[in-house]
Design an enzyme around this catalytic site. Structure first.
Site, PDB file in Angstrom:
ATOM      1  N   CYS A   1      69.688  32.469  65.068  1.00  0.00           N
ATOM      2  CA  CYS A   1      68.927  32.187  66.287  1.00  0.00           C
ATOM      3  C   CYS A   1      69.211  30.788  66.818  1.00  0.00           C
ATOM      4  O   CYS A   1      69.269  30.578  68.014  1.00  0.00           O
ATOM      5  CB  CYS A   1      67.443  32.370  66.031  1.00  0.00           C
ATOM      6  SG  CYS A   1      66.814  31.331  64.711  1.00  0.00           S
TER       7      CYS A   1
ATOM      8  N   GLU B   1      58.981  34.411  67.907  1.00  0.00           N
ATOM      9  CA  GLU B   1      60.148  33.539  67.649  1.00  0.00           C
ATOM     10  C   GLU B   1      61.337  34.282  68.230  1.00  0.00           C
ATOM     11  O   GLU B   1      61.749  35.317  67.699  1.00  0.00           O
ATOM     12  CB  GLU B   1      60.356  33.333  66.145  1.00  0.00           C
ATOM     13  CG  GLU B   1      59.187  32.709  65.406  1.00  0.00           C
ATOM     14  CD  GLU B   1      58.968  31.261  65.743  1.00  0.00           C
ATOM     15  OE1 GLU B   1      59.915  30.606  66.236  1.00  0.00           O
ATOM     16  OE2 GLU B   1      57.853  30.778  65.547  1.00  0.00           O
TER      17      GLU B   1
ATOM     18  N   LYS C   1      57.292  45.487  59.220  1.00  0.00           N
ATOM     19  CA  LYS C   1      58.212  46.450  59.839  1.00  0.00           C
ATOM     20  C   LYS C   1      59.587  45.793  59.880  1.00  0.00           C
ATOM     21  O   LYS C   1      59.886  44.967  60.735  1.00  0.00           O
ATOM     22  CB  LYS C   1      57.659  46.784  61.222  1.00  0.00           C
ATOM     23  CG  LYS C   1      58.579  47.285  62.300  1.00  0.00           C
ATOM     24  CD  LYS C   1      59.499  48.393  61.962  1.00  0.00           C
ATOM     25  CE  LYS C   1      60.478  48.606  63.092  1.00  0.00           C
ATOM     26  NZ  LYS C   1      61.826  48.146  62.755  1.00  0.00           N
TER      27      LYS C   1
ATOM     28  N   THR D   1      62.081  42.463  73.424  1.00  0.00           N
ATOM     29  CA  THR D   1      61.054  43.071  72.570  1.00  0.00           C
ATOM     30  C   THR D   1      59.796  42.203  72.563  1.00  0.00           C
ATOM     31  O   THR D   1      58.671  42.715  72.625  1.00  0.00           O
ATOM     32  CB  THR D   1      61.586  43.256  71.132  1.00  0.00           C
ATOM     33  OG1 THR D   1      62.820  43.967  71.193  1.00  0.00           O
ATOM     34  CG2 THR D   1      60.622  44.024  70.273  1.00  0.00           C
ATOM     35  N   GLY D   2      59.979  40.890  72.528  1.00  0.00           N
ATOM     36  CA  GLY D   2      58.822  39.989  72.528  1.00  0.00           C
ATOM     37  C   GLY D   2      57.939  40.212  73.745  1.00  0.00           C
ATOM     38  O   GLY D   2      56.707  40.245  73.658  1.00  0.00           O
TER      39      GLY D   2
ATOM     40  N   GLU E   1      72.062  34.952  75.690  1.00  0.00           N
ATOM     41  CA  GLU E   1      72.346  34.875  74.263  1.00  0.00           C
ATOM     42  C   GLU E   1      73.295  36.013  73.861  1.00  0.00           C
ATOM     43  O   GLU E   1      73.019  37.179  74.141  1.00  0.00           O
ATOM     44  CB  GLU E   1      71.042  35.013  73.474  1.00  0.00           C
ATOM     45  CG  GLU E   1      71.242  34.855  71.979  1.00  0.00           C
ATOM     46  CD  GLU E   1      69.962  35.144  71.187  1.00  0.00           C
ATOM     47  OE1 GLU E   1      69.300  36.158  71.474  1.00  0.00           O
ATOM     48  OE2 GLU E   1      69.648  34.355  70.287  1.00  0.00           O
TER      49      GLU E   1
ATOM     50  N   GLY F   1      62.684  38.088  66.939  1.00  0.00           N
ATOM     51  CA  GLY F   1      63.644  39.028  67.508  1.00  0.00           C
ATOM     52  C   GLY F   1      63.983  38.632  68.924  1.00  0.00           C
ATOM     53  O   GLY F   1      63.875  37.460  69.307  1.00  0.00           O
ATOM     54  N   SER F   2      64.370  39.629  69.713  1.00  0.00           N
ATOM     55  CA  SER F   2      64.869  39.332  71.057  1.00  0.00           C
ATOM     56  C   SER F   2      63.720  39.132  72.045  1.00  0.00           C
ATOM     57  O   SER F   2      62.598  39.608  71.834  1.00  0.00           O
ATOM     58  CB  SER F   2      65.750  40.489  71.522  1.00  0.00           C
ATOM     59  OG  SER F   2      64.962  41.658  71.622  1.00  0.00           O
TER      60      SER F   2
HETATM   61  P1  NAD Z   1      65.181  43.064  68.370  1.00  0.00           P
HETATM   62  O1  NAD Z   1      64.184  42.502  69.312  1.00  0.00           O
HETATM   63  O2  NAD Z   1      66.087  44.128  68.859  1.00  0.00           O
HETATM   64  O3  NAD Z   1      64.459  43.683  67.091  1.00  0.00           O
HETATM   65  C1  NAD Z   1      63.594  42.927  66.292  1.00  0.00           C
HETATM   66  C2  NAD Z   1      62.591  43.839  65.646  1.00  0.00           C
HETATM   67  O4  NAD Z   1      61.773  44.407  66.666  1.00  0.00           O
HETATM   68  C3  NAD Z   1      63.200  45.016  64.884  1.00  0.00           C
HETATM   69  O5  NAD Z   1      62.489  45.219  63.683  1.00  0.00           O
HETATM   70  C4  NAD Z   1      62.995  46.166  65.831  1.00  0.00           C
HETATM   71  O6  NAD Z   1      62.898  47.412  65.184  1.00  0.00           O
HETATM   72  C5  NAD Z   1      61.682  45.802  66.481  1.00  0.00           C
HETATM   73  N1  NAD Z   1      61.450  46.460  67.775  1.00  0.00           N
HETATM   74  C6  NAD Z   1      62.369  46.859  68.680  1.00  0.00           C
HETATM   75  N2  NAD Z   1      61.762  47.448  69.729  1.00  0.00           N
HETATM   76  C7  NAD Z   1      60.431  47.419  69.487  1.00  0.00           C
HETATM   77  C8  NAD Z   1      59.267  47.872  70.198  1.00  0.00           C
HETATM   78  N3  NAD Z   1      59.371  48.497  71.380  1.00  0.00           N
HETATM   79  N4  NAD Z   1      58.054  47.654  69.645  1.00  0.00           N
HETATM   80  C9  NAD Z   1      57.929  47.012  68.461  1.00  0.00           C
HETATM   81  N5  NAD Z   1      58.992  46.590  67.735  1.00  0.00           N
HETATM   82  C10 NAD Z   1      60.223  46.784  68.242  1.00  0.00           C
HETATM   83  O7  NAD Z   1      65.980  41.825  67.783  1.00  0.00           O
HETATM   84  P2  NAD Z   1      67.211  41.851  66.742  1.00  0.00           P
HETATM   85  O8  NAD Z   1      68.416  42.311  67.482  1.00  0.00           O
HETATM   86  O9  NAD Z   1      66.808  42.552  65.495  1.00  0.00           O
HETATM   87  O10 NAD Z   1      67.341  40.298  66.362  1.00  0.00           O
HETATM   88  C11 NAD Z   1      68.123  39.419  67.071  1.00  0.00           C
HETATM   89  C12 NAD Z   1      67.260  38.521  67.928  1.00  0.00           C
HETATM   90  O11 NAD Z   1      66.349  37.793  67.093  1.00  0.00           O
HETATM   91  C13 NAD Z   1      68.055  37.462  68.645  1.00  0.00           C
HETATM   92  O12 NAD Z   1      67.577  37.339  69.957  1.00  0.00           O
HETATM   93  C14 NAD Z   1      67.770  36.197  67.851  1.00  0.00           C
HETATM   94  O13 NAD Z   1      67.933  35.000  68.537  1.00  0.00           O
HETATM   95  C15 NAD Z   1      66.358  36.416  67.456  1.00  0.00           C
HETATM   96  N6  NAD Z   1      65.992  35.555  66.316  1.00  0.00           N
HETATM   97  C16 NAD Z   1      65.121  34.505  66.522  1.00  0.00           C
HETATM   98  C17 NAD Z   1      64.791  33.647  65.461  1.00  0.00           C
HETATM   99  C18 NAD Z   1      63.827  32.488  65.659  1.00  0.00           C
HETATM  100  O14 NAD Z   1      63.349  31.928  64.662  1.00  0.00           O
HETATM  101  N7  NAD Z   1      63.514  32.097  66.878  1.00  0.00           N
HETATM  102  C19 NAD Z   1      65.342  33.876  64.199  1.00  0.00           C
HETATM  103  C20 NAD Z   1      66.234  34.942  64.034  1.00  0.00           C
HETATM  104  C21 NAD Z   1      66.538  35.774  65.109  1.00  0.00           C
END
Ligand code: NAD
Length: 494
Positions: free
Chosen positions: A299, A264, A188, A245-246, A398, A241-242
């Site tokens: 990140c 992550e 996804k 969401t995690g 962040e 991701g964030s």
């Molecule tokens: P996000 O959490 O908004 O979205 C990430 C993904 O999750 C997207 O594909 C989104 O569609 C999906 N998502 C959103 N809501 C959801 C839900 N309710 N259920 C399931 N999936 C859902 O994050 P973002 O804005 O795309 O990315 C930025 C974040 O990612 C920052 O916090 C950054 O630090 C982090 N990041 C971490 C690493 C790492 O290796 N630790 C690497 C890159 C980015």
């Protein structure tokens, strides 16, 4: 890579994309699409399906069927390796096309994107291809009348949810080990950066990956992402991701089948500069690069600069000079050092953080505003804020944008205290000529990665993962394979 080839590719219109389900390109079940806006000019670049829960369930069913009939997991490791090596080759053969498509979608400067996206993705896929036929089970040291075998099996159907900042690189971190171990995957991508990753998935089929083993569904996170995470038929969920969401994904897992969830997440990584750094000019340059490349949308970005008080003013001046020398602009221009912000929302969020930092007593010494309005795209000047107290919003939250907060410190203990005073624990760095101090800081700063006298830069051989609220697993290296593997015991009476 040369400017003419980039310019030729940037002019090509991008055909609307479709889901990839069971090897077939498929529209959304209700025909809905969503516009993909380019951050370069704010204009519609193309459309992708705005998927439904039914689309996601169809993809999961295809992945399940592919796993159960062992069309991939049942192949000899050498055969799987051949397909994955071919896939890496295809990514490399299409590297510039993939990189330009990705930049038009997410805004990363091409000089970085070319290496970090197709370059890194191909390297990662190749790394796991080469590893997959070197993984053995074990025989346990039991008594002589039994044979205790420890078998390594794929977990089954893996759901992979990917962010927008480096879609191919991060996608490959999940797909490489998942597919190497024989799993099926439903991918996804992010709403705002899906195109290059979708193309990369199509290349896997061209390389010989059987249909249904890798499926891609686009759409809103809270619709298709949620359906994936709540599925009773997904065995493991891997996410970058964030934190917000995690956290939801863990809840979804608890509410459904308790699937394994590997996260992550974000960071607020401290870059700690001691007065005895071997080369302060180099440290200042790297500090600027460590936060401002990809407009801070990294990140592990070194977003908190902790500077020993005795050198604070001179060092900040040097970092500011480096920041101002980094050219912000058209991400498809090879001379650009800082590309676009991924979306209008993210830009507004970044500017909001600067406002809050000022309201809380910080001083903006450079940047702080949107620039290049005439492009229609989303650009922001690299921003340095001094006087950031450890408990302030800019030190705690962040931004995920080109905003550097600077905080002075007096002693090693104080540096450690400030460095550890957030909920995060992703990355960090220490700059010093004192070897013992460097080792002590590596031990005491609670992060998944510590750099010494450098910032950023790593390869597939070392793990990347956060501690505390930066995550709970590792991408990259042989350790990542564990996430995609079940241990099974065979206890055999002889
Ligand atoms: P996000 O959490 O908004 O979205 C990430 C993904 O999750 C997207 O594909 C989104 O569609 C999906 N998502 C959103 N809501 C959801 C839900 N309710 N259920 C399931 N999936 C859902 O994050 P973002 O804005 O795309 O990315 C930025 C974040 O990612 C920052 O916090 C950054 O630090 C982090 N990041 C971490 C690493 C790492 O290796 N630790 C690497 C890159 C980015």
């Amino acid at each position: 890579m040369d400017q003419n080839s980039i310019d030729a590719l940037r002019a090509i219109s991008v055909a609307p994309k479709l889901h990839l389900i069971d090897g077939k390109l498929t529209p959304a079940s209700d025909g809905a699409v969503m516009d993909i806006l380019s951050p370069l000019d704010g204009k519609v670049l193309t459309q992708v399906p705005c998927g439904t829960a039914a689309d996601m369930n169809a993809a999961i069913a295809a992945a399940r069927a592919a796993f159960e009939d062992r069309r991939w997991a049942g192949q000899a490791p050498a055969a799987r390796k051949k397909v994955m090596l071919k896939w890496a080759e295809l990514i490399e053969a299409n590297a510039l096309e993939l990189a330009v498509l990705g930049v038009r979608d997410n805004g990363t400067e091409i000089s970085m994107a070319y290496k970090a996206e197709p370059g890194s993705a191909a390297g990662t896929i190749r790394y796991y291809a080469e590893a997959l036929d070197k993984i053995y089970g074990e025989v346990a040291p039991t008594s002589g009348d039994v044979l205790g075998m420890i078998l390594k099996e794929p977990v089954g159907v893996v759901g992979a949810i990917i962010p927008w900042n480096f879609p191919m690189m991060i996608g490959a971190w999940k797909l490489g080990p998942a597919l190497a171990m024989g799993n099926s995957v439903v991918l996804k991508p992010s709403e705002t950066a899906s195109l290059s990753l979708m193309r990369m998935a199509e290349l896997a089929l061209e390389a010989g990956l059987p249909p249904g083993v890798l499926n891609t569904v686009t759409g809103r996170g809270d619709v298709v992402g949620e359906a994936l995470a709540l599925s009773m038929d997904v065995d493991a969920l891997v996410f970058t991701g964030s934190g917000g969401t995690g956290r939801r994904l863990m809840e979804y897992s608890a509410r459904s089948n308790m699937k394994r969830v590997y996260l992550e997440l974000g960071g607020k990584s401290p870059n700690i500069i001691f007065a005895d750094a071997p080369d302060l000019a180099e440290a200042a340059k790297v500090a600027a690069f460590g936060i401002f490349r990809n407009a801070g949308q990294v990140c592990v970005a070194g977003s908190r600069l902790l500077v020993e008080r005795s050198i604070h003013d001179d060092f900040v001046a040097e970092v500011t000079m480096n920041a101002e020398a980094m050219r912000v602009g058209d991400p498809l221009d090879l001379g650009t050092a800082i590309g676009a912000i991924n979306s209008e929302d993210q830009l507004a969020r970044n500017l909001g953080f600067v406002e809050t930092a000022q309201a809380e007593g910080g001083q903006v010494v450079t940047g702080g505003a949107q620039i290049l309005h005439e492009t229609g795209g989303y650009f922001m000047a690299p921003t340095v804020v001094t006087g950031v107290t450890p408990d302030s919003t800019l030190a705690q939250k962040e931004v995920f944008g080109p905003v550097l907060g600077v905080t002075p410190f007096g002693t090693d203990d104080e540096a450690v205290r400030i460095a550890n005073a957030t909920d995060y624990g992703l990355a960090g760095a220490v700059w010093t000529s004192d070897l013992s101090r460097a080792h002590r800081m590596v031990q005491r700063v609670r992060t998944g990665v510590m750099h010494v006298n450098t910032y950023g830069g790593a390869d597939a051989t070392v793990p990347l993962g956060g501690v505390r609220q930066s995550g709970n697993g590792h991408d990259k290296s042989l350790h990542a394979i564990e996430k995609y593997t079940n241990l099974k015991t065979a206890w055999i009476k002889l």
